[in-house]
Write a protein that holds these residues in place. Structure first.
Motif, PDB file in Angstrom:
ATOM      1  N   THR A  47       0.851  -1.182   0.000  1.00 30.64           N
ATOM      2  CA  THR A  47       0.000   0.000   0.000  1.00 30.64           C
ATOM      3  C   THR A  47       0.893   1.240   0.000  1.00 30.64           C
ATOM      4  O   THR A  47       2.087   1.160   0.283  1.00 30.64           O
ATOM      5  N   ASP A  48       0.307   2.379  -0.306  1.00 36.81           N
ATOM      6  CA  ASP A  48       1.079   3.622  -0.351  1.00 36.81           C
ATOM      7  C   ASP A  48       1.628   4.002   1.021  1.00 36.81           C
ATOM      8  O   ASP A  48       2.725   4.543   1.125  1.00 36.81           O
ATOM      9  N   ASP A  49       0.874   3.712   2.091  1.00 38.70           N
ATOM     10  CA  ASP A  49       1.351   4.026   3.438  1.00 38.70           C
ATOM     11  C   ASP A  49       2.601   3.226   3.777  1.00 38.70           C
ATOM     12  O   ASP A  49       3.570   3.762   4.319  1.00 38.70           O
ATOM     13  N   VAL A  50       2.588   1.948   3.440  1.00 42.03           N
ATOM     14  CA  VAL A  50       3.745   1.088   3.718  1.00 42.03           C
ATOM     15  C   VAL A  50       4.922   1.510   2.860  1.00 42.03           C
ATOM     16  O   VAL A  50       6.067   1.562   3.328  1.00 42.03           O
ATOM     17  N   ARG A  51       4.668   1.857   1.615  1.00 39.88           N
ATOM     18  CA  ARG A  51       5.738   2.307   0.714  1.00 39.88           C
ATOM     19  C   ARG A  51       6.397   3.589   1.247  1.00 39.88           C
ATOM     20  O   ARG A  51       7.613   3.723   1.239  1.00 39.88           O
ATOM     21  N   ASP A  52       5.595   4.512   1.761  1.00 37.91           N
ATOM     22  CA  ASP A  52       6.141   5.745   2.338  1.00 37.91           C
ATOM     23  C   ASP A  52       6.972   5.442   3.589  1.00 37.91           C
ATOM     24  O   ASP A  52       8.026   6.040   3.802  1.00 37.91           O
ATOM     25  N   TRP A  53       6.508   4.519   4.416  1.00 41.00           N
ATOM     26  CA  TRP A  53       7.249   4.134   5.621  1.00 41.00           C
ATOM     27  C   TRP A  53       8.592   3.514   5.248  1.00 41.00           C
ATOM     28  O   TRP A  53       9.616   3.819   5.863  1.00 41.00           O
TER      29      TRP A  53
ATOM     30  N   LYS B  20      10.999   6.149   4.104  1.00 45.20           N
ATOM     31  CA  LYS B  20      11.478   6.912   5.258  1.00 45.20           C
ATOM     32  C   LYS B  20      12.599   6.157   5.968  1.00 45.20           C
ATOM     33  O   LYS B  20      13.611   6.740   6.351  1.00 45.20           O
TER      34      LYS B  20
END
Length: 103
Positions: free
Chosen positions: A13-19, A22
């Motif tokens: 998901t996009d949230d996991v990809r952003d994490w 980071k």
């Protein structure tokens, strides 16, 4: 640094990809913009596996680790890569200083 994320047999998901980006930004301070990082996520034998490969200026750094979750695996893989980079950076710096004044 250019980052490429590859997943096998599932999607992020996009949230996991952003994490993930980071967490990997911790390694940006060692390399310039020409470096390429490839991150591969997979599942093997009930383990979450993470493989990180960095190519920069003729050097290759690779870290692979597995854990119960991707978060644990990526943390230990990033720590392993950071140790490799620091060790190599010190070794190269020492070699340059030793040969600097020889004719």
């Amino acid at each position: 640094m250019k980052t490429r994320i590859i997943t096998k047999k599932f999607t992020l998901t996009d949230d996991v990809r952003d994490w993930i980006e980071k967490k990997l930004s911790k390694l940006d301070k060692f390399f310039d913009d020409n470096a390429e990082m490839t991150v591969c996520f997979s599942r093997r034998h009930d383990k979450e596996m993470v493989e990180i490969t960095i190519r920069a200026g003729g050097l290759l750094f690779r870290g692979e680790d597995g854990g119960e979750t991707f978060a644990n695996a990526i943390d230990s893989a990033v720590d392993s890569l950071e140790r490799q980079i620091r060790k190599n950076k010190t070794k190269l710096g020492r070699r340059i200083r030793e040969n600097a004044f020889q004719k």
